[in-house]
Design an enzyme around this catalytic site. Sequence first.
Site, short mmCIF file in Angstrom:
data_model
loop_
_atom_site.label_atom_id
_atom_site.label_comp_id
_atom_site.label_asym_id
_atom_site.label_seq_id
_atom_site.Cartn_x
_atom_site.Cartn_y
_atom_site.Cartn_z
N GLU A 143 75.02 72.93 -51.53
CA GLU A 143 76.66 73.74 -51.22
C GLU A 143 76.71 74.82 -52.23
O GLU A 143 77.03 74.58 -53.41
CB GLU A 143 77.49 72.76 -51.24
CG GLU A 143 78.87 73.54 -50.99
CD GLU A 143 80.07 72.41 -51.07
OE1 GLU A 143 81.40 72.82 -51.59
OE2 GLU A 143 79.96 71.14 -51.20
N ARG A 187 83.06 81.06 -54.45
CA ARG A 187 83.80 81.41 -55.53
C ARG A 187 83.48 82.49 -56.35
O ARG A 187 84.15 83.06 -57.19
CB ARG A 187 83.86 80.29 -56.69
CG ARG A 187 84.44 78.95 -56.03
CD ARG A 187 84.39 77.90 -57.04
NE ARG A 187 84.59 76.49 -56.46
CZ ARG A 187 84.43 75.28 -57.01
NH1 ARG A 187 84.26 75.21 -58.27
NH2 ARG A 187 84.49 74.23 -56.48
N THR A 229 83.93 76.00 -50.24
CA THR A 229 84.98 76.90 -50.60
C THR A 229 85.27 77.83 -49.15
O THR A 229 85.69 78.94 -49.47
CB THR A 229 85.20 77.50 -51.75
OG1 THR A 229 84.37 76.73 -52.86
CG2 THR A 229 86.68 78.07 -52.12
N LYS A 256 85.43 66.11 -46.12
CA LYS A 256 85.16 65.96 -47.53
C LYS A 256 86.50 65.46 -48.13
O LYS A 256 87.38 65.76 -47.67
CB LYS A 256 85.21 67.64 -48.03
CG LYS A 256 85.22 67.97 -49.45
CD LYS A 256 84.97 69.24 -49.95
CE LYS A 256 85.24 69.50 -51.32
NZ LYS A 256 84.82 71.11 -51.47
#
Length: 210
Positions: free
Chosen positions: A43, A47, A71, A131
């Site tokens: 993953e 960011r 994200t 998640k």
Amino acid sequence: MISSVPDSVLDLAPVVPVVVLEDAADAVPLARALVAGGLPAIEVTLRTAAAPDAIRAIAAEVPDAVVGAGTVISARDVADTVAAGARFLVSPGWTESLLEAMKGSGLPFLPGVSTTSEVVALLERGVTEMKFFPAEAAGGTAYLKALSAPLPRARFCPTGGISPASAPAYLALPNVGCVGGSWMVPADAIAAGDWGRVERLAAEAAALGA
């Protein structure tokens, strides 16, 4: 170009490395080290500005890796990362519009939840894989264990504050398919290009699911 899409993110490996990259040039050697250590699902979080190029590079050059985008918080994020070659999507939370964009991508996705009501709302919408974030702060293994009886259809990838010491307790739960963590991709190892260390840490993490 997506070579293949996994049926479920939760069944690829016991641990999904959560990667933050400042330089896309590190993406390919890092991914190769993680795959060599037994962690094919990677993953890459959105960011940093380098993330889309990192996803693109891994998708193009590391065929044994299953690279995803983390994200993901907008429909634009979905479109951009699908175009870059992401093969799964992970969000820290969800809204109706984000959920529709992730569904429309055709990729497996893990919308983030931290409350029972959010889990029930996703189950109502036909989403069973999620998640759990931020895992430790939101109640950890005790919380997830409490959800397993009333909500057995929900399966989780807990992420947030999980360590090699705490991961086995999560993985032992019936409603946990894998955990997410960053301990096998320490920033100092990436900065130093110490891919051997990353591979060793990845192998130790992969063994946690044995």
